[in-house]
Design an enzyme around this catalytic site. Sequence first.
Site, PDB file in Angstrom:
ATOM      1  N   SER A 117       3.821   7.221  12.429  1.00 36.79           N
ATOM      2  CA  SER A 117       5.179   7.961  12.642  1.00 36.79           C
ATOM      3  C   SER A 117       5.323   8.349  14.064  1.00 36.79           C
ATOM      4  CB  SER A 117       5.456   9.156  11.669  1.00 36.79           C
ATOM      5  OG  SER A 117       5.084   8.714  10.213  1.00 36.79           O
ATOM      6  N   HIS A 138       7.210   0.353  11.628  1.00 40.86           N
ATOM      7  CA  HIS A 138       7.773   1.807  11.062  1.00 40.86           C
ATOM      8  C   HIS A 138       8.497   1.661   9.919  1.00 40.86           C
ATOM      9  CE1 HIS A 138       9.162   6.167  11.258  1.00 40.86           C
ATOM     10  NE2 HIS A 138       8.095   6.105  10.648  1.00 40.86           N
ATOM     11  N   GLU A 150      11.589  -0.017  11.768  1.00 41.54           N
ATOM     12  CA  GLU A 150      11.662   0.134  13.109  1.00 41.54           C
ATOM     13  C   GLU A 150      10.433  -0.853  13.837  1.00 41.54           C
ATOM     14  OE1 GLU A 150      13.447   4.230  14.723  1.00 41.54           O
ATOM     15  OE2 GLU A 150      11.529   4.364  13.552  1.00 41.54           O
ATOM     16  N   ASN A 188      13.591   9.237  13.614  1.00 41.95           N
ATOM     17  CA  ASN A 188      12.937  10.452  13.735  1.00 41.95           C
ATOM     18  C   ASN A 188      13.398  11.348  14.747  1.00 41.95           C
ATOM     19  OD1 ASN A 188      11.969  10.299  11.156  1.00 41.95           O
ATOM     20  ND2 ASN A 188      10.066   9.622  11.683  1.00 41.95           N
TER      21      ASN A 188
HETATM   22  N1  LIG Z   1       5.226   9.314   3.945  1.00 37.78           N
HETATM   23  C1  LIG Z   1       6.048   9.110   4.856  1.00 37.78           C
HETATM   24  O1  LIG Z   1       7.216   9.312   4.559  1.00 37.78           O
HETATM   25  C2  LIG Z   1       5.872   8.068   6.106  1.00 37.78           C
HETATM   26  C3  LIG Z   1       7.013   7.332   6.483  1.00 37.78           C
HETATM   27  C4  LIG Z   1       6.666   6.431   7.446  1.00 37.78           C
HETATM   28  C5  LIG Z   1       5.601   6.381   8.095  1.00 37.78           C
HETATM   29  N2  LIG Z   1       4.569   6.949   7.616  1.00 37.78           N
HETATM   30  C6  LIG Z   1       3.053   6.840   8.121  1.00 37.78           C
HETATM   31  O2  LIG Z   1       2.232   5.944   7.247  1.00 37.78           O
HETATM   32  C7  LIG Z   1       0.866   6.267   7.376  1.00 37.78           C
HETATM   33  C8  LIG Z   1       0.509   6.624   5.937  1.00 37.78           C
HETATM   34  O3  LIG Z   1       1.325   7.744   5.475  1.00 37.78           O
HETATM   35  P1  LIG Z   1       1.377   7.925   4.062  1.00 37.78           P
HETATM   36  O4  LIG Z   1       2.208   9.086   3.633  1.00 37.78           O
HETATM   37  O5  LIG Z   1       0.956   6.695   3.165  1.00 37.78           O
HETATM   38  O6  LIG Z   1      -0.175   8.890   3.656  1.00 37.78           O
HETATM   39  P2  LIG Z   1      -1.274   9.117   2.489  1.00 37.78           P
HETATM   40  O7  LIG Z   1      -1.914  10.190   2.689  1.00 37.78           O
HETATM   41  O8  LIG Z   1      -0.198   8.863   1.234  1.00 37.78           O
HETATM   42  O9  LIG Z   1      -2.058   7.627   2.590  1.00 37.78           O
HETATM   43  C9  LIG Z   1      -3.067   7.358   3.428  1.00 37.78           C
HETATM   44  C10 LIG Z   1      -4.214   6.599   2.896  1.00 37.78           C
HETATM   45  O10 LIG Z   1      -5.141   6.053   4.059  1.00 37.78           O
HETATM   46  C11 LIG Z   1      -6.538   6.105   3.462  1.00 37.78           C
HETATM   47  N3  LIG Z   1      -7.415   6.114   4.546  1.00 37.78           N
HETATM   48  C12 LIG Z   1      -7.591   7.193   5.334  1.00 37.78           C
HETATM   49  N4  LIG Z   1      -8.757   6.627   6.313  1.00 37.78           N
HETATM   50  C13 LIG Z   1      -8.871   5.542   5.966  1.00 37.78           C
HETATM   51  C14 LIG Z   1      -9.511   4.434   6.498  1.00 37.78           C
HETATM   52  N5  LIG Z   1     -10.565   4.742   7.456  1.00 37.78           N
HETATM   53  N6  LIG Z   1      -9.668   3.176   5.901  1.00 37.78           N
HETATM   54  C15 LIG Z   1      -8.645   2.887   5.202  1.00 37.78           C
HETATM   55  N7  LIG Z   1      -7.893   3.655   4.690  1.00 37.78           N
HETATM   56  C16 LIG Z   1      -7.821   5.110   4.633  1.00 37.78           C
HETATM   57  C17 LIG Z   1      -6.479   7.297   2.725  1.00 37.78           C
HETATM   58  O11 LIG Z   1      -7.536   7.445   1.584  1.00 37.78           O
HETATM   59  C18 LIG Z   1      -5.148   7.358   1.846  1.00 37.78           C
HETATM   60  O12 LIG Z   1      -5.170   6.385   0.801  1.00 37.78           O
HETATM   61  C19 LIG Z   1       1.047   7.591   8.334  1.00 37.78           C
HETATM   62  O13 LIG Z   1       0.430   6.912   9.664  1.00 37.78           O
HETATM   63  C20 LIG Z   1       2.179   8.074   8.386  1.00 37.78           C
HETATM   64  O14 LIG Z   1       2.496   8.723   9.593  1.00 37.78           O
HETATM   65  C21 LIG Z   1       4.587   7.863   6.598  1.00 37.78           C
END
Ligand SMILES: NC(=O)c1ccc[n+]([C@@H]2O[C@H](COP(=O)([O-])OP(=O)(O)OC[C@H]3O[C@@H](n4cnc5c(N)ncnc54)[C@H](O)[C@@H]3O)[C@@H](O)[C@H]2O)c1
Length: 289
Positions: A117, A138, A150, A188
Amino acid sequence: MKTIGVIGAGQMGVGIAQVSAAAGYRVLLADISQELADKGKANIARTLGRLVEKEKMSAADRDALLGRIETAGDVAPMAEADLVVEAATEREDIKRKIFENVSNVLGSEALLASNTSSIPITRLAQASADPARFIGVHFFNPVPLMALVEVIRGLATSDATVTAVDGFVKSIGKTVVHVNDAPGFAVNRILLPMLNEAVFALGEGVASVRDIDNGCRLGLNHPMGPLQLADFVGLDTCLEILKVFLSTTGDPKYRPAPLLVKYVEAGWYGRKSGRGFYDYSGPEPVPTR
Ligand SMILES: NC(=O)c1ccc[n+]([C@@H]2O[C@H](COP(=O)([O-])OP(=O)(O)OC[C@H]3O[C@@H](n4cnc5c(N)ncnc54)[C@H](O)[C@@H]3O)[C@@H](O)[C@H]2O)c1
């Protein structure tokens, strides 16, 4: 493209895996352990189970979709992927390590994408073997419901990579907007100042929580008011993003509203903590100011 790798089986990763499998791709879903990857797949099964109950999906289609998702506790299977989408925890050190590891197994034509993000794509690309085949995709939360993706090109991303990823995004039924590699990308970048301004207005006594949110819902035709949306995003997350904008641009227009800082200091993070601009302890959210 036939096989999509997804790294990180959290809320975003499982959504990306689900919509990819729904479009007919074979999906390799990995997390730091086999257990976490399996848990992610179980979450997809639960979501699809609700669709089957509501008769929006047949049990046969659900089983076929789940049959296209394979889970793993490491990145080794990504050797078979045409496109790998990284959706792991939003920490640069974690993502860089993943890109280094994946680069060791990735095919010579395969593409690597990050769902970050806030971390610059050009910088993340440096941790991959070939920045020309690295790109930002994204997605928005919840992935199965949100139409937008995006697509962000880093400085070195090739035209062929953009074209291929555009094709993938369209094939899973989403709409692409192209954005340059700038803090917050486009959505964002525009959203956060609006949420922040709503908190300034509340703090200055311009209107109540209910009136600010109803004003924007009815006056702007937004489905949700900005204060409730800030609660949904998480007030701590909003504050972190504003700090990134402020530090990377130096532009004071991104300074966080004092009331936002206070709420975060109080541990009032929004819906996830039970209280933000609304109290979520009852059946309906109740405005707190
Ligand atoms: N939550 C949102 O609204 C949103 C929206 C757009 C983008 N994002 C982006 O998406 C990404 C994930 O966000 P999320 O909300 O799903 O987080 P989350 O915490 O729900 O999930 C993250 C996952 O990554 C895993 N992980 C950590 N280290 C790892 C590794 N080395 N190898 C493999 N897996 C690993 C964790 O165990 C976890 O299951 C982030 O970069 C976030 O910025 C989030």
